[in-house]
Design a protein around this motif. Structure first.
Motif, mmCIF file in Angstrom:
data_model
loop_
_atom_site.group_PDB
_atom_site.id
_atom_site.type_symbol
_atom_site.label_atom_id
_atom_site.label_comp_id
_atom_site.label_asym_id
_atom_site.label_seq_id
_atom_site.Cartn_x
_atom_site.Cartn_y
_atom_site.Cartn_z
ATOM 1 N N SER A 1 6.791 -5.139 -5.342
ATOM 2 C CA SER A 1 8.036 -4.504 -4.919
ATOM 3 C C SER A 1 9.101 -4.564 -6.010
ATOM 4 O O SER A 1 10.146 -3.928 -5.876
ATOM 5 N N ARG A 2 8.843 -5.331 -7.051
ATOM 6 C CA ARG A 2 9.757 -5.405 -8.193
ATOM 7 C C ARG A 2 9.163 -4.726 -9.430
ATOM 8 O O ARG A 2 9.777 -4.744 -10.500
ATOM 9 N N ASN A 3 8.005 -4.145 -9.255
ATOM 10 C CA ASN A 3 7.269 -3.555 -10.358
ATOM 11 C C ASN A 3 7.366 -2.031 -10.290
ATOM 12 O O ASN A 3 6.932 -1.424 -9.310
ATOM 13 N N PRO A 4 7.944 -1.377 -11.282
ATOM 14 C CA PRO A 4 8.059 0.088 -11.236
ATOM 15 C C PRO A 4 6.740 0.788 -11.544
ATOM 16 O O PRO A 4 6.578 1.481 -12.540
ATOM 17 N N ARG A 5 5.802 0.557 -10.651
ATOM 18 C CA ARG A 5 4.505 1.214 -10.723
ATOM 19 C C ARG A 5 4.164 1.745 -9.339
ATOM 20 O O ARG A 5 4.905 1.550 -8.377
ATOM 21 N N MET A 6 3.006 2.378 -9.223
ATOM 22 C CA MET A 6 2.669 3.109 -7.998
ATOM 23 C C MET A 6 1.976 2.249 -6.937
ATOM 24 O O MET A 6 1.697 2.732 -5.836
ATOM 25 N N TYR A 7 1.731 0.967 -7.207
ATOM 26 C CA TYR A 7 0.914 0.173 -6.291
ATOM 27 C C TYR A 7 1.624 -0.106 -4.965
ATOM 28 O O TYR A 7 0.992 -0.143 -3.906
ATOM 29 N N GLY A 8 2.936 -0.323 -5.009
ATOM 30 C CA GLY A 8 3.673 -0.514 -3.760
ATOM 31 C C GLY A 8 3.665 0.744 -2.908
ATOM 32 O O GLY A 8 3.551 0.677 -1.679
ATOM 33 N N LEU A 9 3.766 1.899 -3.548
ATOM 34 C CA LEU A 9 3.710 3.163 -2.812
ATOM 35 C C LEU A 9 2.329 3.393 -2.210
ATOM 36 O O LEU A 9 2.205 3.921 -1.099
ATOM 37 N N LEU A 10 1.294 2.969 -2.917
ATOM 38 C CA LEU A 10 -0.064 3.051 -2.374
ATOM 39 C C LEU A 10 -0.183 2.213 -1.104
ATOM 40 O O LEU A 10 -0.787 2.650 -0.113
ATOM 41 N N ALA A 11 0.385 1.004 -1.118
ATOM 42 C CA ALA A 11 0.353 0.152 0.072
ATOM 43 C C ALA A 11 1.062 0.815 1.242
ATOM 44 O O ALA A 11 0.589 0.766 2.387
ATOM 45 N N LEU A 12 2.191 1.452 0.961
ATOM 46 C CA LEU A 12 2.938 2.131 2.030
ATOM 47 C C LEU A 12 2.127 3.262 2.640
ATOM 48 O O LEU A 12 1.999 3.352 3.873
ATOM 49 N N TRP B 1 -3.203 14.125 7.657
ATOM 50 C CA TRP B 1 -3.563 14.844 6.425
ATOM 51 C C TRP B 1 -2.477 14.675 5.374
ATOM 52 O O TRP B 1 -2.770 14.471 4.190
ATOM 53 N N LEU B 2 -1.223 14.716 5.812
ATOM 54 C CA LEU B 2 -0.113 14.638 4.871
ATOM 55 C C LEU B 2 -0.022 13.263 4.217
ATOM 56 O O LEU B 2 0.010 13.156 2.979
ATOM 57 N N VAL B 3 0.014 12.192 5.013
ATOM 58 C CA VAL B 3 0.211 10.856 4.425
ATOM 59 C C VAL B 3 -1.013 10.414 3.638
ATOM 60 O O VAL B 3 -0.887 9.757 2.591
ATOM 61 N N THR B 4 -2.209 10.775 4.107
ATOM 62 C CA THR B 4 -3.414 10.403 3.366
ATOM 63 C C THR B 4 -3.493 11.185 2.063
ATOM 64 O O THR B 4 -3.872 10.637 1.014
ATOM 65 N N GLY B 5 -3.128 12.470 2.110
ATOM 66 C CA GLY B 5 -3.111 13.259 0.887
ATOM 67 C C GLY B 5 -2.082 12.759 -0.110
ATOM 68 O O GLY B 5 -2.358 12.662 -1.308
ATOM 69 N N LEU B 6 -0.886 12.400 0.379
ATOM 70 C CA LEU B 6 0.134 11.847 -0.509
ATOM 71 C C LEU B 6 -0.331 10.522 -1.105
ATOM 72 O O LEU B 6 -0.050 10.222 -2.275
ATOM 73 N N GLY B 7 -1.047 9.737 -0.301
ATOM 74 C CA GLY B 7 -1.599 8.488 -0.826
ATOM 75 C C GLY B 7 -2.607 8.739 -1.933
ATOM 76 O O GLY B 7 -2.627 8.029 -2.952
ATOM 77 N N ALA B 8 -3.434 9.767 -1.759
ATOM 78 C CA ALA B 8 -4.425 10.102 -2.788
ATOM 79 C C ALA B 8 -3.760 10.586 -4.065
ATOM 80 O O ALA B 8 -4.277 10.363 -5.173
ATOM 81 N N PHE B 9 -2.604 11.245 -3.939
ATOM 82 C CA PHE B 9 -1.870 11.691 -5.120
ATOM 83 C C PHE B 9 -0.945 10.604 -5.662
ATOM 84 O O PHE B 9 -0.168 10.861 -6.571
ATOM 85 N N THR B 10 -1.045 9.402 -5.067
ATOM 86 C CA THR B 10 -0.358 8.230 -5.599
ATOM 87 C C THR B 10 -1.316 7.362 -6.396
ATOM 88 O O THR B 10 -0.999 6.892 -7.494
#
Length: 255
Positions: free
Chosen positions: A131-142, A167-176
């Motif tokens: 949560s303090r790291n400016p990378r995509m891993y926290g967004l993947l968890a969300l 479809w939307l949240v899973t697709g957004l996760g895949a593009f994360t």
């Protein structure tokens, strides 16, 4: 007011308190250290702008999908490029993730388990770090938790809005992050194990996969860097030095 409603209200205030505690932990000395190499790479890629970063990611080798960089590219012009500003986007994502964990756990396991899970995530050193790291891993968890939450809802309510949202949240996760595929795989396995109970969902489930697969195919088709990465993994293996072709020959030699 009934006992259940009073208990629910106390739990809600407890979650609010946990969110503020999590925010305090994640923002404490947020700018005390300089950005690391990967974090600087995030800023560099996001600095190309929304359209430029997509072109960069499409051609880059061993690069992640563009969604986090896209959000960061919209965030930086508003918040700035300081260590605190760049990291605070991940802080916000982390707080939303904790709230999502509470909703998911309460829906699936009840109030007590939900509070326990929320405490664990709020105080998790690993999640604090991400949560303090400016990378995509926290967004993947969300997006992983959101996908699971919507998945549980559509198991109980076979409605079009839940399918579209899934479809939307899973697709957004895949593009994360490409590892979002493992979350979808876990959901697939659950449906296969309970196929008799959820037989009525199978057609829509297949159609959802086709829609997700179509979006992924378009991205892969127009991403030469991703093709090069796949070929590189196959020929040379991942960072551990595994050679997949050599492993396949070794396995063939066992039979």
């Amino acid at each position: 007011m009934t006992h259940a409603s009073r208990r629910g209200r106390r739990a809600l205030w407890a979650v609010v308190g946990l969110l503020f505690l999590a925010l305090a932990i994640r923002t404490y000395q947020l700018d005390a250290q300089e950005l690391g190499f990967d974090a600087v790479a995030s800023v560099f890629i996001a600095g190309h702008g929304p359209l430029g970063l997509v072109a960069y990611v499409r051609g880059a080798i061993r690069e992640h999908p563009p969604l986090y960089y896209f959000l960061l590219s919209l965030w930086m012009p508003v918040a700035g490029r300081s260590e605190f500003a760049v990291r605070f986007l991940s802080v916000g994502i982390g707080i939303v993730t904790i709230a999502t964990m509470y909703r998911l756990a309460r829906k699936t396991a009840g109030l007590s388990v939900a509070l326990f899970a929320t405490v664990l995530l709020a105080l998790s050193p690993f999640h604090v770090h991400e949560s303090r790291n400016p990378r995509m891993y926290g967004l993947l968890a969300l997006f992983s938790l959101l996908s699971l939450f919507v998945f549980v809802r559509l198991l109980n309510e076979d409605r079009g809005r839940w399918w579209v949202l899934f479809w939307l949240v899973t697709g957004l996760g895949a593009f994360t992050h490409y590892y979002m595929a493992f979350v979808l795989l876990a959901e697939d396995i659950y449906l296969l194990l309970t196929c008799r109970r959820y037989r009525h969902l199978m057609l829509r489930w297949v159609l959802t996969h086709l829609a997700l697969g179509g979006a992924a195919a378009v991205w892969v088709a127009f991403s030469p860097g991703l093709w090069t990465t796949i070929v590189s993994f196959w020929d040379r293996g991942v960072a551990s030095g595994i050679r997949w072709s050599g492993a396949a020959r070794a396995l063939n030699g066992l039979f």
